[in-house]
Design a protein around this motif. Structure first.
Motif, PDB file in Angstrom:
ATOM      1  N   LEU A  47      10.520   4.688  10.154  1.00 36.37           N
ATOM      2  CA  LEU A  47       9.575   5.261   9.199  1.00 36.37           C
ATOM      3  C   LEU A  47       9.866   6.739   9.031  1.00 36.37           C
ATOM      4  O   LEU A  47      10.043   7.464  10.027  1.00 36.37           O
ATOM      5  CB  LEU A  47       8.128   5.092   9.683  1.00 36.37           C
ATOM      6  N   TYR A  65       8.652  10.497   7.474  1.00 41.29           N
ATOM      7  CA  TYR A  65       7.486  11.274   7.050  1.00 41.29           C
ATOM      8  C   TYR A  65       7.978  12.598   6.472  1.00 41.29           C
ATOM      9  O   TYR A  65       8.553  13.419   7.193  1.00 41.29           O
ATOM     10  CB  TYR A  65       6.554  11.525   8.236  1.00 41.29           C
ATOM     11  N   LEU A  90      11.098   2.951   5.294  1.00 37.75           N
ATOM     12  CA  LEU A  90      10.017   3.381   4.414  1.00 37.75           C
ATOM     13  C   LEU A  90       9.838   4.890   4.566  1.00 37.75           C
ATOM     14  O   LEU A  90       9.762   5.398   5.673  1.00 37.75           O
ATOM     15  CB  LEU A  90       8.712   2.663   4.777  1.00 37.75           C
ATOM     16  N   ILE A 106       7.342   8.020   3.748  1.00 38.97           N
ATOM     17  CA  ILE A 106       5.977   8.378   3.389  1.00 38.97           C
ATOM     18  C   ILE A 106       5.961   9.851   3.002  1.00 38.97           C
ATOM     19  O   ILE A 106       6.353  10.712   3.791  1.00 38.97           O
ATOM     20  CB  ILE A 106       5.021   8.107   4.562  1.00 38.97           C
ATOM     21  N   ASN A 150       3.978  13.349   0.954  1.00 35.81           N
ATOM     22  CA  ASN A 150       2.637  13.926   0.879  1.00 35.81           C
ATOM     23  C   ASN A 150       2.228  14.368  -0.520  1.00 35.81           C
ATOM     24  O   ASN A 150       1.137  14.907  -0.695  1.00 35.81           O
ATOM     25  CB  ASN A 150       2.514  15.120   1.840  1.00 35.81           C
ATOM     26  N   VAL A 187       6.499   5.716  -0.486  1.00 31.43           N
ATOM     27  CA  VAL A 187       5.079   5.604  -0.817  1.00 31.43           C
ATOM     28  C   VAL A 187       4.356   6.892  -0.435  1.00 31.43           C
ATOM     29  O   VAL A 187       4.875   7.721   0.317  1.00 31.43           O
ATOM     30  CB  VAL A 187       4.394   4.433  -0.069  1.00 31.43           C
ATOM     31  N   ARG A 188       3.161   7.023  -0.961  1.00 30.35           N
ATOM     32  CA  ARG A 188       2.238   8.059  -0.498  1.00 30.35           C
ATOM     33  C   ARG A 188       1.033   7.332   0.076  1.00 30.35           C
ATOM     34  O   ARG A 188       0.527   6.379  -0.520  1.00 30.35           O
ATOM     35  CB  ARG A 188       1.808   8.948  -1.658  1.00 30.35           C
ATOM     36  N   ILE A 189       0.569   7.756   1.249  1.00 29.99           N
ATOM     37  CA  ILE A 189      -0.563   7.121   1.906  1.00 29.99           C
ATOM     38  C   ILE A 189      -1.652   8.153   2.143  1.00 29.99           C
ATOM     39  O   ILE A 189      -1.384   9.258   2.621  1.00 29.99           O
ATOM     40  CB  ILE A 189      -0.151   6.473   3.246  1.00 29.99           C
ATOM     41  N   VAL A 245      -2.753   3.335  -0.705  1.00 29.56           N
ATOM     42  CA  VAL A 245      -1.296   3.296  -0.820  1.00 29.56           C
ATOM     43  C   VAL A 245      -0.894   3.468  -2.280  1.00 29.56           C
ATOM     44  O   VAL A 245      -1.350   2.725  -3.153  1.00 29.56           O
ATOM     45  CB  VAL A 245      -0.734   1.959  -0.289  1.00 29.56           C
ATOM     46  N   VAL A 301       6.792  -3.178   1.338  1.00 30.28           N
ATOM     47  CA  VAL A 301       5.965  -2.078   1.837  1.00 30.28           C
ATOM     48  C   VAL A 301       4.753  -2.633   2.580  1.00 30.28           C
ATOM     49  O   VAL A 301       4.394  -2.160   3.659  1.00 30.28           O
ATOM     50  CB  VAL A 301       5.509  -1.165   0.686  1.00 30.28           C
ATOM     51  N   LEU A 332       3.853  -1.885   6.537  1.00 29.99           N
ATOM     52  CA  LEU A 332       2.603  -1.214   6.881  1.00 29.99           C
ATOM     53  C   LEU A 332       1.742  -2.081   7.797  1.00 29.99           C
ATOM     54  O   LEU A 332       1.122  -1.583   8.737  1.00 29.99           O
ATOM     55  CB  LEU A 332       1.828  -0.855   5.618  1.00 29.99           C
ATOM     56  N   LEU A 359      -0.600   7.191  10.196  1.00 31.49           N
ATOM     57  CA  LEU A 359      -0.659   8.532   9.616  1.00 31.49           C
ATOM     58  C   LEU A 359      -0.577   9.648  10.659  1.00 31.49           C
ATOM     59  O   LEU A 359      -0.460  10.819  10.295  1.00 31.49           O
ATOM     60  CB  LEU A 359      -1.944   8.688   8.795  1.00 31.49           C
TER      61      LEU A 359
END
Length: 209
Positions: free
Chosen positions: A8, A10, A80, A82, A84, A100-102, A138, A171, A175, A185
């Motif tokens: 993952l 970030y 994946l 993630i 911001n 993606v944005r979470i 998501v 996705v 998740l 997160l």
């Protein structure tokens, strides 16, 4: 896929003070253990650049300077990524992995329990990762262009598009698997703290004029 095999990413780009930008990208495994961390030096555009780029400057620095630099330097490719900012979902074309944005929410748990989803738009949904927590929000790549920014795209005589089945998305599977084992997160906070320390070491402190 085993937790130690999952990757993952970030990615955060922040502006600790006006006209200063810094970005960081951390890749962790499914247990949250860090595998790689990349960051940029603080970027401070000149007065002339501010004038020439105008309102497009911030977006240009974040996407074409910082984000692309981080992605090109990355050695461990995540399953994946993630991010911001929702702009990244439309500004960067990525084919090697999902992006993606979470967001955290304050909503009550979805009634159908763990793994349930609730549609927000064709590329955005709520997802329940644990039994008692609030669902996460998501946003899939392309959700900005499909959302309210440009208004509805359908016309009265247009054939209605089929409802998306988010549970069939890769996705969703990622998740769900990771959400069962760890706070998905939490690594965001680690990257944010690391960027704060890097700014401090460079003599830049939040709130400095």
């Amino acid at each position: 896929m085993k937790p130690q095999e999952t990757r993952l990413g970030y990615l955060l780009v922040t502006s600790p003070v006006t006209n200063v930008f810094i970005g960081g990208l951390m890749v962790v495994d499914g247990r949250g253990l860090p595998l790689e961390f990349r960051y940029t030096e603080p970027v401070q555009p000149t007065r002339i650049q501010q004038i020439l780029y105008g309102s497009a400057l911030s977006r240009y620095i974040k996407t074409e300077v910082i984000l692309e630099t981080l992605l090109k330097s990355l050695e461990i490719k995540p399953n994946l990524l993630i991010v911001n900012e929702d702009n990244f979902l439309t500004d960067i074309a990525i084919t090697d992995f999902e992006m993606v944005r979470i967001l955290e929410t304050k909503s009550g748990p979805l009634k159908s329990g763990v793994g349930s989803v609730e549609k927000i738009s064709t590329l955005e949904f709520l997802m329940q990762l644990t039994g008692e927590s609030s669902p996460i929000r998501v946003q899939l790549a392309g959700s900005v262009s499909e959302g309210s920014v440009n208004g509805p795209k359908s016309l009265p005589d247009k054939v209605k598009e089929p409802e998306p089945d988010f549970t069939q998305s890769p996705v969703y599977a990622l998740l769900l698997d990771i959400g069962r084992m760890t706070d998905i997160l939490e690594p965001v906070k680690r990257v944010e703290k690391a960027l704060t320390v890097l700014c401090q070491e460079a003599g830049i402190k939040s709130g400095t004029p």
